[in-house]
Design a protein around this motif. Structure first.
Motif, PDB file in Angstrom:
ATOM      1  N   ARG A  52      -4.879  69.363  66.722  1.00  0.00           N
ATOM      2  CA  ARG A  52      -6.297  69.735  66.824  1.00  0.00           C
ATOM      3  C   ARG A  52      -6.718  70.542  65.591  1.00  0.00           C
ATOM      4  NH1 ARG A  52      -6.237  73.295  70.918  1.00  0.00           N
ATOM      5  NH2 ARG A  52      -6.082  71.561  72.369  1.00  0.00           N
ATOM      6  N   GLY A  53      -5.915  71.504  65.218  1.00  0.00           N
ATOM      7  CA  GLY A  53      -6.230  72.332  64.054  1.00  0.00           C
ATOM      8  C   GLY A  53      -6.270  71.528  62.768  1.00  0.00           C
ATOM      9  N   VAL A  54      -5.320  70.601  62.612  1.00  0.00           N
ATOM     10  CA  VAL A  54      -5.307  69.754  61.407  1.00  0.00           C
ATOM     11  C   VAL A  54      -6.541  68.861  61.401  1.00  0.00           C
ATOM     12  CG1 VAL A  54      -4.079  67.917  60.181  1.00  0.00           C
ATOM     13  CG2 VAL A  54      -2.787  69.813  61.157  1.00  0.00           C
ATOM     14  N   GLY A  59      -9.764  66.408  59.171  1.00  0.00           N
ATOM     15  CA  GLY A  59      -9.975  65.132  59.846  1.00  0.00           C
ATOM     16  C   GLY A  59     -11.324  64.526  59.531  1.00  0.00           C
ATOM     17  N   SER A  60     -11.526  63.348  60.094  1.00  0.00           N
ATOM     18  CA  SER A  60     -12.819  62.681  59.941  1.00  0.00           C
ATOM     19  C   SER A  60     -13.039  61.746  61.126  1.00  0.00           C
ATOM     20  CB  SER A  60     -12.877  61.887  58.630  1.00  0.00           C
ATOM     21  OG  SER A  60     -11.922  60.846  58.638  1.00  0.00           O
ATOM     22  N   PHE A  61     -14.289  61.490  61.414  1.00  0.00           N
ATOM     23  CA  PHE A  61     -14.676  60.526  62.439  1.00  0.00           C
ATOM     24  C   PHE A  61     -15.869  59.783  61.886  1.00  0.00           C
ATOM     25  CE2 PHE A  61     -17.048  59.243  66.277  1.00  0.00           C
ATOM     26  CZ  PHE A  61     -16.049  58.486  66.890  1.00  0.00           C
ATOM     27  N   HIS A  62     -15.675  58.502  61.586  1.00  0.00           N
ATOM     28  CA  HIS A  62     -16.766  57.750  60.971  1.00  0.00           C
ATOM     29  C   HIS A  62     -16.689  56.272  61.332  1.00  0.00           C
ATOM     30  CE1 HIS A  62     -13.475  58.129  58.003  1.00  0.00           C
ATOM     31  NE2 HIS A  62     -13.708  56.866  57.785  1.00  0.00           N
ATOM     32  N   ARG A  63     -17.654  55.523  60.803  1.00  0.00           N
ATOM     33  CA  ARG A  63     -17.739  54.087  61.071  1.00  0.00           C
ATOM     34  C   ARG A  63     -16.604  53.336  60.405  1.00  0.00           C
ATOM     35  NH1 ARG A  63     -24.198  53.045  60.013  1.00  0.00           N
ATOM     36  NH2 ARG A  63     -24.869  54.398  61.698  1.00  0.00           N
ATOM     37  N   HIS A  64     -16.098  52.367  61.135  1.00  0.00           N
ATOM     38  CA  HIS A  64     -15.106  51.459  60.559  1.00  0.00           C
ATOM     39  C   HIS A  64     -15.776  50.116  60.284  1.00  0.00           C
ATOM     40  CE1 HIS A  64     -11.387  49.518  59.673  1.00  0.00           C
ATOM     41  NE2 HIS A  64     -11.436  48.752  60.731  1.00  0.00           N
ATOM     42  N   HIS A  65     -16.554  49.685  61.210  1.00  0.00           N
ATOM     43  CA  HIS A  65     -17.421  48.503  61.096  1.00  0.00           C
ATOM     44  C   HIS A  65     -18.759  48.943  61.682  1.00  0.00           C
ATOM     45  CE1 HIS A  65     -14.276  45.810  59.770  1.00  0.00           C
ATOM     46  NE2 HIS A  65     -13.514  46.179  60.766  1.00  0.00           N
ATOM     47  N   LYS A  67     -20.226  48.717  64.415  1.00  0.00           N
ATOM     48  CA  LYS A  67     -20.217  49.292  65.759  1.00  0.00           C
ATOM     49  C   LYS A  67     -18.876  49.884  66.160  1.00  0.00           C
ATOM     50  CE  LYS A  67     -24.092  46.809  67.547  1.00  0.00           C
ATOM     51  NZ  LYS A  67     -24.788  46.431  68.736  1.00  0.00           N
ATOM     52  N   ASP A  68     -17.924  49.908  65.252  1.00  0.00           N
ATOM     53  CA  ASP A  68     -16.606  50.455  65.561  1.00  0.00           C
ATOM     54  C   ASP A  68     -16.398  51.793  64.887  1.00  0.00           C
ATOM     55  OD1 ASP A  68     -15.816  48.295  67.151  1.00  0.00           O
ATOM     56  OD2 ASP A  68     -15.063  47.175  65.432  1.00  0.00           O
ATOM     57  N   ALA A  69     -15.556  52.610  65.512  1.00  0.00           N
ATOM     58  CA  ALA A  69     -15.262  53.943  64.997  1.00  0.00           C
ATOM     59  C   ALA A  69     -13.854  53.991  64.417  1.00  0.00           C
ATOM     60  CB  ALA A  69     -15.392  54.965  66.111  1.00  0.00           C
ATOM     61  N   MET A  70     -13.628  55.047  63.651  1.00  0.00           N
ATOM     62  CA  MET A  70     -12.319  55.282  63.062  1.00  0.00           C
ATOM     63  C   MET A  70     -12.114  56.790  62.997  1.00  0.00           C
ATOM     64  SD  MET A  70     -10.862  53.919  59.423  1.00  0.00           S
ATOM     65  CE  MET A  70     -12.153  54.632  58.437  1.00  0.00           C
ATOM     66  N   LEU A  71     -10.965  57.222  63.450  1.00  0.00           N
ATOM     67  CA  LEU A  71     -10.612  58.630  63.408  1.00  0.00           C
ATOM     68  C   LEU A  71      -9.552  58.786  62.326  1.00  0.00           C
ATOM     69  CD1 LEU A  71     -10.059  60.701  66.544  1.00  0.00           C
ATOM     70  CD2 LEU A  71      -8.332  60.757  64.775  1.00  0.00           C
ATOM     71  N   GLY A  72      -9.690  59.748  61.448  1.00  0.00           N
ATOM     72  CA  GLY A  72      -8.747  59.880  60.344  1.00  0.00           C
ATOM     73  C   GLY A  72      -8.269  61.299  60.109  1.00  0.00           C
ATOM     74  N   LEU A  73      -7.066  61.395  59.571  1.00  0.00           N
ATOM     75  CA  LEU A  73      -6.497  62.655  59.091  1.00  0.00           C
ATOM     76  C   LEU A  73      -6.113  62.425  57.646  1.00  0.00           C
ATOM     77  CD1 LEU A  73      -4.206  63.383  62.148  1.00  0.00           C
ATOM     78  CD2 LEU A  73      -6.154  64.748  61.463  1.00  0.00           C
ATOM     79  N   ILE A  74      -6.423  63.373  56.782  1.00  0.00           N
ATOM     80  CA  ILE A  74      -6.223  63.182  55.350  1.00  0.00           C
ATOM     81  C   ILE A  74      -5.501  64.384  54.753  1.00  0.00           C
ATOM     82  CG2 ILE A  74      -7.390  62.830  53.143  1.00  0.00           C
ATOM     83  CD1 ILE A  74      -9.754  61.709  55.018  1.00  0.00           C
ATOM     84  N   SER A  75      -4.505  64.101  53.919  1.00  0.00           N
ATOM     85  CA  SER A  75      -3.804  65.142  53.175  1.00  0.00           C
ATOM     86  C   SER A  75      -3.188  64.501  51.941  1.00  0.00           C
ATOM     87  CB  SER A  75      -2.699  65.769  54.026  1.00  0.00           C
ATOM     88  OG  SER A  75      -1.913  66.657  53.244  1.00  0.00           O
ATOM     89  N   THR A  76      -3.084  65.245  50.865  1.00  0.00           N
ATOM     90  CA  THR A  76      -2.447  64.706  49.656  1.00  0.00           C
ATOM     91  C   THR A  76      -0.925  64.782  49.765  1.00  0.00           C
ATOM     92  OG1 THR A  76      -2.572  66.866  48.566  1.00  0.00           O
ATOM     93  CG2 THR A  76      -4.385  65.315  48.159  1.00  0.00           C
ATOM     94  N   ASP A  77      -0.419  65.425  50.805  1.00  0.00           N
ATOM     95  CA  ASP A  77       1.024  65.566  51.013  1.00  0.00           C
ATOM     96  C   ASP A  77       1.522  64.414  51.880  1.00  0.00           C
ATOM     97  OD1 ASP A  77       3.617  66.375  51.824  1.00  0.00           O
ATOM     98  OD2 ASP A  77       3.074  68.476  51.518  1.00  0.00           O
ATOM     99  N   GLU A  78       2.113  63.399  51.251  1.00  0.00           N
ATOM    100  CA  GLU A  78       2.523  62.186  51.960  1.00  0.00           C
ATOM    101  C   GLU A  78       3.611  62.452  53.002  1.00  0.00           C
ATOM    102  OE1 GLU A  78       3.316  58.832  49.365  1.00  0.00           O
ATOM    103  OE2 GLU A  78       1.670  59.412  48.051  1.00  0.00           O
TER     104      GLU A  78
END
Length: 146
Positions: A52-54, A59-65, A67-78
């Protein structure tokens, strides 16, 4: 105190040392040093709170298409992102990893993420509620106007 959170500054070398020694939380620059502490991985409730904290911060919540959604987590540390994927898998989430981007695409998984992880970031939560009601992810400016 702000509208979306609270900033607390603690000037305690003992506290920093405790967190660093006990939970291996890195001090200074974080890239290449981030890891989910073992004490958190072993406890699903703490793991949910950690994710939750990360998500609330990176994080992000945005359009994928349209009418579809996409939830994402992003970091430069692979390596950290690989740990997050394993953590989500431990909680039975299906997530795709592409180097520094971790995504959840399935509607049922997104619903479960919001129900179980319970993100506290109001921008993403409001977008999610709009998505559930209108069957599309709004633009951020649409949410800010409401």
């Amino acid at each position: 105190k702000g509208t979306n959170g609270l900033r607390c500054l603690v000037y305690s070398k003992r506290l920093v040392s405790f967190l660093s020694d006990t939970y291996k939380i890195p001090t200074g620059k974080k890239k290449g040093k981030l890891h989910i502490p073992l004490q958190i991985i072993e406890n699903n409730n703490l793991l949910r709170a950690y994710i939750r904290g990360v998500f609330d911060t990176d994080g992000s919540f945005h359009r994928h298409h349209p009418k579809d959604a996409m939830l994402g987590l992003i970091s430069t540390d692979e390596i950290f992102m690989q740990e997050l994927r394993i953590a989500l898998k431990k909680l039975s989430f299906i997530a795709s990893l592409n180097k520094k981007n971790l995504y959840i695409y399935k509607k049922a998984e997104i619903d479960r993420f919001f129900n179980e992880i319970k993100p506290a970031n109001s921008k993403y939560y409001n977008k999610y509620l709009f998505y559930k009601l209108h069957k599309r992810v709004p633009l951020t400016k649409e949410i800010l106007i409401r």
